[in-house]
Design a protein around this motif. Structure first.
Motif, PDB file in Angstrom:
ATOM      1  N   ASP A 277       0.845  -1.199   0.000  1.00 25.97           N
ATOM      2  CA  ASP A 277       0.000   0.000   0.000  1.00 25.97           C
ATOM      3  C   ASP A 277       0.869   1.234   0.000  1.00 25.97           C
ATOM      4  O   ASP A 277       1.180   1.773   1.037  1.00 25.97           O
ATOM      5  N   ASP A 278       1.253   1.775  -1.156  1.00 25.84           N
ATOM      6  CA  ASP A 278       0.876   1.275  -2.462  1.00 25.84           C
ATOM      7  C   ASP A 278       2.100   1.168  -3.360  1.00 25.84           C
ATOM      8  O   ASP A 278       1.992   0.912  -4.553  1.00 25.84           O
ATOM      9  N   LYS A 279       3.305   1.357  -2.769  1.00 26.89           N
ATOM     10  CA  LYS A 279       4.490   1.419  -3.627  1.00 26.89           C
ATOM     11  C   LYS A 279       4.645   0.147  -4.451  1.00 26.89           C
ATOM     12  O   LYS A 279       4.853   0.201  -5.662  1.00 26.89           O
ATOM     13  N   GLY A 280       4.548  -1.011  -3.804  1.00 24.48           N
ATOM     14  CA  GLY A 280       4.731  -2.276  -4.522  1.00 24.48           C
ATOM     15  C   GLY A 280       3.722  -2.459  -5.642  1.00 24.48           C
ATOM     16  O   GLY A 280       4.057  -2.932  -6.725  1.00 24.48           O
ATOM     17  N   GLN A 281       2.495  -2.052  -5.363  1.00 20.51           N
ATOM     18  CA  GLN A 281       1.450  -2.269  -6.366  1.00 20.51           C
ATOM     19  C   GLN A 281       1.546  -1.290  -7.532  1.00 20.51           C
ATOM     20  O   GLN A 281       1.454  -1.686  -8.691  1.00 20.51           O
ATOM     21  N   VAL A 282       1.735  -0.005  -7.230  1.00 10.69           N
ATOM     22  CA  VAL A 282       1.776   0.947  -8.362  1.00 10.69           C
ATOM     23  C   VAL A 282       3.048   0.727  -9.181  1.00 10.69           C
ATOM     24  O   VAL A 282       3.069   0.912 -10.402  1.00 10.69           O
TER      25      VAL A 282
END
Ligand code: BES
Ligand code: MN
Ligand code: MN
Length: 563
Positions: A223-228
């Motif tokens: 949330d949210d670096k890995g996802q974006v």
């Protein structure tokens, strides 16, 4: 005046028939209803111009010969299953650019994505080391550094990047070159993270990204670096491979999501032209379960408040004064307890008035998901679940509004006994709202109700914090079809359709202001410890997310060509 062809559509949840739009095109912030997709980019004067939202009436901007229809798409979820038309430049059949990538190219790219795994993981580790906590005013430089990291990443990959300063934290906007005749996709995400307390519960430091059991642990991992970053990586790798992207991709990555996205909300109308797109893609949520990816078509909204109760001008000896004066902590507890009954029904007059009931069909579809209350309870460590009587766990989480106390403070918190009547007591409150409920209306009703509940002998003050409406996305779109096949290919399992209970404040605004479709593709898991100690992201899901993202660009272009 030519008449636009109105398609009929059904509101998926109520089954009501609704008028939808036929062929839409974005031009100068107007939604243009064209008689046919071929004519979308012909002379504007021949078209109906409609605006979907009663919040920002555009009547003044429109040419005389137009008809305005008001309808609130966020609430009615009413976009008709449309032929694929886009808001890009008209299709030029002689154009040599913009041909969708062929499957061979995609296979080669997927191979590259495999080869680059270590480098792409190291990128995430570097970003996660930056403590970009947006709510902490002592961390302004760190938040700035979080912004800088992704700015550099996008710029080094050759994107056109702009950093927009705001009153609080900067926003990164970037884009790849336009592709004539192809759709435009806007990826949204946030580089800010939540606070990390309680620190002692972290097994490894929140900003010392650490690999354990196939997971990467750090604040912001899911949330949210890995996802974006999955979308950033797919685009960077695509460009690095020397191939052209089959569509234009824009990015907007902000630093205030965890504090309500106020700056972006204020600036959005001015950024609308820059951000014009056919679909916004967001990975900032979760899969339905381990091994079961999902497409999310709804989020709850939120309204947050701070309630302060005060009594005597300073703490008092509870022996000398106890029994002769109202205790502010007791008053606060009574007021809060009066907001919800034992069945989990919120006791604020009118609170449920705008809540749309779930259709039987909708309930059945959710019931058919592989849900399991016992394991849900076990994971979070409770003996029994609790919620509004008459609703399943998923219904309670996704489609019913809530009241929660997020924090409560009063009196002696230190070691041992201190017999006092505290002078003040306060609590931070949040309400999750479902589509159609209005945060502003709640504020007035809550004030009224607290007035009724407040005991005599104390004063109270309610401070409005931030609010955002809930949203629903249309899933009968070429974008959702493309996402479904991209996810199935990358995760080896077709996604299920779900809603989620969390909030991404800016999404409903995107729908209203940019008039775009919306794809919520969560790569996280429900045990990722979001906002909690030991936040993690499964490394395999990071890689799958990157592959799904690359496949998504390919598949949207392919759907567009077929459409
Ligand atoms: N990524 C979450 C939103 C989310 C959580 C979506 C769970 C789906 C499932 C986002 O970063 C978030 O935490 N939003 C806040 C918004 C608030 C601070 C205004 C939230 O939902 O509490
Ligand atoms: Mn998030
Ligand atoms: Mn969050």
């Amino acid at each position: 005046m030519q008449s636009g062809r109105m398609l009929r559509s059904r509101n998926r949840e109520t089954g009501d028939r609704l008028a939808g739009r036929a062929h839409c095109h974005f031009h100068a912030r107007q939604l243009i209803l064209a008689p046919s997709p071929q004519q979308v980019s012909a002379e504007i004067g021949d078209f109906f111009v409609i605006r979907q939202c009663n919040l920002r009436p555009h009547a003044r901007r429109l040419p005389r010969r137009t008809e305005i229809q008001h309808f609130w798409r966020g609430c009615f979820n009413l976009i008709a299953p449309t032929p694929f038309t886009t808001r890009t430049e008209p299709v030029n059949s002689n154009s040599s650019t913009g041909s969708p990538s062929n499957v061979q190219d995609l296979d080669a790219l997927v191979q590259v994505l495999h080869q680059q795994r270590a480098t792409m993981l190291d990128d995430l580790v570097q970003w996660l080391k930056i403590p970009s906590i947006s709510s902490d005013s002592s961390k302004l430089a760190e938040v700035q550094a979080g912004c800088q990291w992704v700015t550099d990443k996008l710029r080094n990959a050759g994107l056109d990047v702009n950093v927009i300063q705001t009153q609080r934290h900067p926003i990164v906007i970037a884009h790849t070159p336009p592709v004539p005749g192809a759709p435009v996709v806007l990826v949204y995400g946030h580089y800010d993270v939540q606070p990390v307390e309680p620190l002692e519960d972290w097994i490894s430091g929140p900003f010392e990204p650490t690999e354990r059991d196939g997971n990467l642990y750090a604040r912001g991992a899911t949330d949210d670096k890995g996802q974006v970053l999955t979308h950033v990586q797919s685009v960077c790798q695509w460009l690095a491979s020397g191939q052209t992207l089959p569509l234009q991709i824009k990015f907007i990555i902000e630093g205030e999501e965890e504090v309500g996205s106020e700056s972006l909300e204020q600036m959005l109308p001015d950024l609308a032209e820059q951000l014009a797109c056919d679909c916004v893609v967001i990975s900032d949520s979760s899969q339905y379960a381990d091994g079961q990816p999902a497409i999310t078509y709804g989020l709850r909204g939120i309204a947050t408040f701070e309630l302060a109760v005060s009594g005597p001008n300073q703490d008092l000896h509870s022996g000398s004064f106890g029994g002769a004066v109202m205790n502010p902590a007791i008053a606060l507890c009574k007021m809060l307890a009066g907001l919800v009954d034992d069945q989990g029904v919120i006791q604020i007059p009118g609170y449920y008035d705008d809540v749309q009931p779930l259709s039987d069909q909708q309930r059945q579809q959710w019931n058919d998901l592989p849900n399991d209350d016992a394991s849900f309870a076990a994971v979070i460590g409770v003996d029994e679940l609790f919620g509004e009587t008459g609703y399943s766990t998923d219904e309670r989480r996704w489609a019913r509004p809530t009241f929660d106390i997020n924090g409560i403070t009063s009196g002696h918190q230190g070691e041992g006994v201190k017999t006092i009547i505290p002078a003040v007591a306060s609590a931070k409150l949040s309400f999750r709202l479902v589509p159609n409920q209005c945060p502003k209306a709640l504020s007035a009703a809550l004030r009224q109700r607290l007035g009724e509940l407040a005991p005599k002998g104390v004063r109270w003050e309610l401070e409005d914090d931030h609010g955002a409406p809930g949203m629903l996305a249309d899933i009968e779109t070429p974008f959702a079809r493309a996402a479904s096949s991209a996810i199935e290919a990358a995760f080896d399992t077709a996604p299920v359709l779900i809603r989620e209970g969390g909030s991404i404040p800016i999404v409903a605004r995107f729908q209203q202001v940019l008039d775009c479709d919306c794809l919520l593709l969560g790569w996280g898991l429900s045990d990722d410890n979001t906002h909690s100690p030991n936040e993690k992201f499964r490394i395999a899901d990071y890689y799958r997310g990157i592959e799904a993202s690359a496949r998504l660009w390919h598949q949207i272009a392919a759907e567009h060509q077929q459409g």
